[in-house]
Scaffold this active site. Structure first.
Site, PDB file in Angstrom:
ATOM      1  N   GLU A  84      -6.897 -19.583   7.967  1.00 29.12           N
ATOM      2  CA  GLU A  84      -6.554 -18.177   8.200  1.00 29.12           C
ATOM      3  C   GLU A  84      -5.134 -18.068   8.730  1.00 29.12           C
ATOM      4  O   GLU A  84      -4.612 -19.004   9.345  1.00 29.12           O
ATOM      5  CB  GLU A  84      -7.497 -17.568   9.254  1.00 29.12           C
ATOM      6  N   ASP A  85      -4.523 -16.922   8.519  1.00 27.95           N
ATOM      7  CA  ASP A  85      -3.238 -16.655   9.157  1.00 27.95           C
ATOM      8  C   ASP A  85      -3.440 -16.179  10.594  1.00 27.95           C
ATOM      9  O   ASP A  85      -2.709 -16.563  11.489  1.00 27.95           O
ATOM     10  CB  ASP A  85      -2.414 -15.638   8.347  1.00 27.95           C
ATOM     11  N   ASP A 108      -8.010 -11.936  14.893  1.00 29.38           N
ATOM     12  CA  ASP A 108      -7.717 -10.788  15.763  1.00 29.38           C
ATOM     13  C   ASP A 108      -9.016 -10.406  16.470  1.00 29.38           C
ATOM     14  O   ASP A 108      -9.367 -10.983  17.495  1.00 29.38           O
ATOM     15  CB  ASP A 108      -7.178  -9.669  14.863  1.00 29.38           C
ATOM     16  N   LYS A 155      -5.057 -14.156  18.449  1.00 39.50           N
ATOM     17  CA  LYS A 155      -4.727 -13.146  19.462  1.00 39.50           C
ATOM     18  C   LYS A 155      -5.660 -13.341  20.648  1.00 39.50           C
ATOM     19  O   LYS A 155      -6.882 -13.343  20.480  1.00 39.50           O
ATOM     20  CB  LYS A 155      -4.909 -11.739  18.894  1.00 39.50           C
ATOM     21  N   PHE A 185       1.513  -6.285  17.375  1.00 38.42           N
ATOM     22  CA  PHE A 185       1.280  -6.294  15.932  1.00 38.42           C
ATOM     23  C   PHE A 185       2.322  -7.190  15.273  1.00 38.42           C
ATOM     24  O   PHE A 185       3.516  -6.933  15.368  1.00 38.42           O
ATOM     25  CB  PHE A 185       1.364  -4.876  15.363  1.00 38.42           C
ATOM     26  N   VAL A 186       1.849  -8.249  14.614  1.00 36.99           N
ATOM     27  CA  VAL A 186       2.772  -9.234  14.046  1.00 36.99           C
ATOM     28  C   VAL A 186       2.747  -9.210  12.524  1.00 36.99           C
ATOM     29  O   VAL A 186       1.729  -8.884  11.909  1.00 36.99           O
ATOM     30  CB  VAL A 186       2.463 -10.659  14.551  1.00 36.99           C
ATOM     31  N   ASP A 213       0.979  -9.024   6.790  1.00 31.69           N
ATOM     32  CA  ASP A 213       1.646  -7.837   6.255  1.00 31.69           C
ATOM     33  C   ASP A 213       1.552  -6.632   7.182  1.00 31.69           C
ATOM     34  O   ASP A 213       0.716  -6.573   8.079  1.00 31.69           O
ATOM     35  CB  ASP A 213       1.014  -7.444   4.915  1.00 31.69           C
ATOM     36  N   ARG A 259       5.128 -10.036   4.120  1.00 28.85           N
ATOM     37  CA  ARG A 259       4.398 -11.310   4.041  1.00 28.85           C
ATOM     38  C   ARG A 259       5.334 -12.485   3.787  1.00 28.85           C
ATOM     39  O   ARG A 259       5.021 -13.622   4.121  1.00 28.85           O
ATOM     40  CB  ARG A 259       3.367 -11.265   2.909  1.00 28.85           C
TER      41      ARG A 259
HETATM   42  C1  PRP Z   1      -6.300 -10.223   8.225  1.00 28.02           C
HETATM   43  C2  PRP Z   1      -6.278 -11.732   8.422  1.00 28.02           C
HETATM   44  C3  PRP Z   1      -7.709 -12.052   8.737  1.00 28.02           C
HETATM   45  C4  PRP Z   1      -8.202 -10.802   9.431  1.00 28.02           C
HETATM   46  C5  PRP Z   1      -8.292 -11.044  10.903  1.00 28.02           C
HETATM   47  O1  PRP Z   1      -6.684  -9.939   6.909  1.00 28.02           O
HETATM   48  O2  PRP Z   1      -5.827 -12.416   7.284  1.00 28.02           O
HETATM   49  O3  PRP Z   1      -8.457 -12.321   7.578  1.00 28.02           O
HETATM   50  O4  PRP Z   1      -7.273  -9.746   9.157  1.00 28.02           O
HETATM   51  O5  PRP Z   1      -8.691  -9.886  11.569  1.00 28.02           O
HETATM   52  P1  PRP Z   1     -10.011  -9.814  12.448  1.00 28.02           P
HETATM   53  O6  PRP Z   1     -10.095 -11.055  13.287  1.00 28.02           O
HETATM   54  O7  PRP Z   1      -9.804  -8.579  13.281  1.00 28.02           O
HETATM   55  O8  PRP Z   1     -11.193  -9.686  11.531  1.00 28.02           O
HETATM   56  P2  PRP Z   1      -6.593  -8.480   6.261  1.00 28.02           P
HETATM   57  O9  PRP Z   1      -7.951  -7.846   6.248  1.00 28.02           O
HETATM   58  O10 PRP Z   1      -5.491  -7.711   6.910  1.00 28.02           O
HETATM   59  O11 PRP Z   1      -6.232  -8.804   4.745  1.00 28.02           O
HETATM   60  P3  PRP Z   1      -5.007  -9.655   4.146  1.00 28.02           P
HETATM   61  O12 PRP Z   1      -5.267 -11.114   4.466  1.00 28.02           O
HETATM   62  O13 PRP Z   1      -5.066  -9.362   2.696  1.00 28.02           O
HETATM   63  O14 PRP Z   1      -3.738  -9.170   4.798  1.00 28.02           O
END
Ligand code: PRP
Length: 178
Positions: free
Chosen positions: A96-97, A100, A128, A149-150, A156, A162
């Site tokens: 994962e990136d 949160d 986080k 917010f990063v 993104d 990104r």
């Molecule tokens: C982001 C990120 C994680 C998720 C984390 O994805 O890549 O998958 O949010 O958030 P959380 O811990 O609050 O669940 P996003 O849904 O923004 O989609 P993306 O990867 O396409 O940007």
């Protein structure tokens, strides 16, 4: 395109991903690993982390998205693309990136554990701190960050930023709130 201030530089990310890759290679020595990127955000972390893993690895991808506004997690997760591979009896490492609220990870772990993998762990570039709504099990964490917010390095805002090679904090002007 620039985004506010740099929170974690390109060099710091590269250094930390090398450490994580070495650790993963040690932990899974003698095994074969299925590395699963959680799209879209994880594509950059996955590509760079994988180059530091020295054991045999295969790759697969899942695409998930959380409903809600572009800066807040709603807690409802949607699977847009499932795995192509069967994972029963295999060692799986989710990449994962960012974690949160932890709700995406929690949902994915619950869903994938039903398929009986030998093991399933998470490597995330960012975690986080203090904002999780569920207990989070993240075995490999690149950096623990605050609630800001990063963007960048896969992350993104409204689908932009990104491609930044660093993790940055968006200023209010970029977020369109001033
Ligand atoms: C982001 C990120 C994680 C998720 C984390 O994805 O890549 O998958 O949010 O958030 P959380 O811990 O609050 O669940 P996003 O849904 O923004 O989609 P993306 O990867 O396409 O940007």
């Amino acid at each position: 395109m620039e985004a506010g201030r740099v929170l974690i530089s390109e060099e710091e990310i590269a250094h930390r991903l090398k450490e994580m890759g070495d650790e993963i290679s040690r932990d899974y020595r003698g095994e074969r690993l299925l590395v699963v990127g959680v799209l879209r955000g994880a594509f950059m972390v996955m590509a760079d982390l994988a180059r530091h893993i020295s054991i045999p690895v295969e790759f697969d991808f899942m695409a998930v998205s959380s409903y809600g506004s572009s800066t807040k997690t709603s807690g409802v997760v949607r699977i847009l693309k499932d795995l192509d591979e069967e994972i029963a009896g295999r060692h799986v490492l989710l990449v994962e990136d960012i974690v949160d609220s932890g709700l995406t990870l929690d949902y994915m772990l619950r869903t994938l554990r039903l398929r009986n993998p030998s093991s399933i762990e998470l490597a995330t570039l960012l975690l986080k701190e203090g904002v999780q709504r569920v207990p989070v099990e993240a075995r490999y964490v690149g950096f623990r960050i605050g609630p800001e917010f990063v963007v960048g390095y896969g992350l993104d805002y409204d689908q932009l930023y990104r491609n930044l090679p660093y993790v940055g904090v968006l200023d209010e002007h970029s977020l369109g709130v001033c």
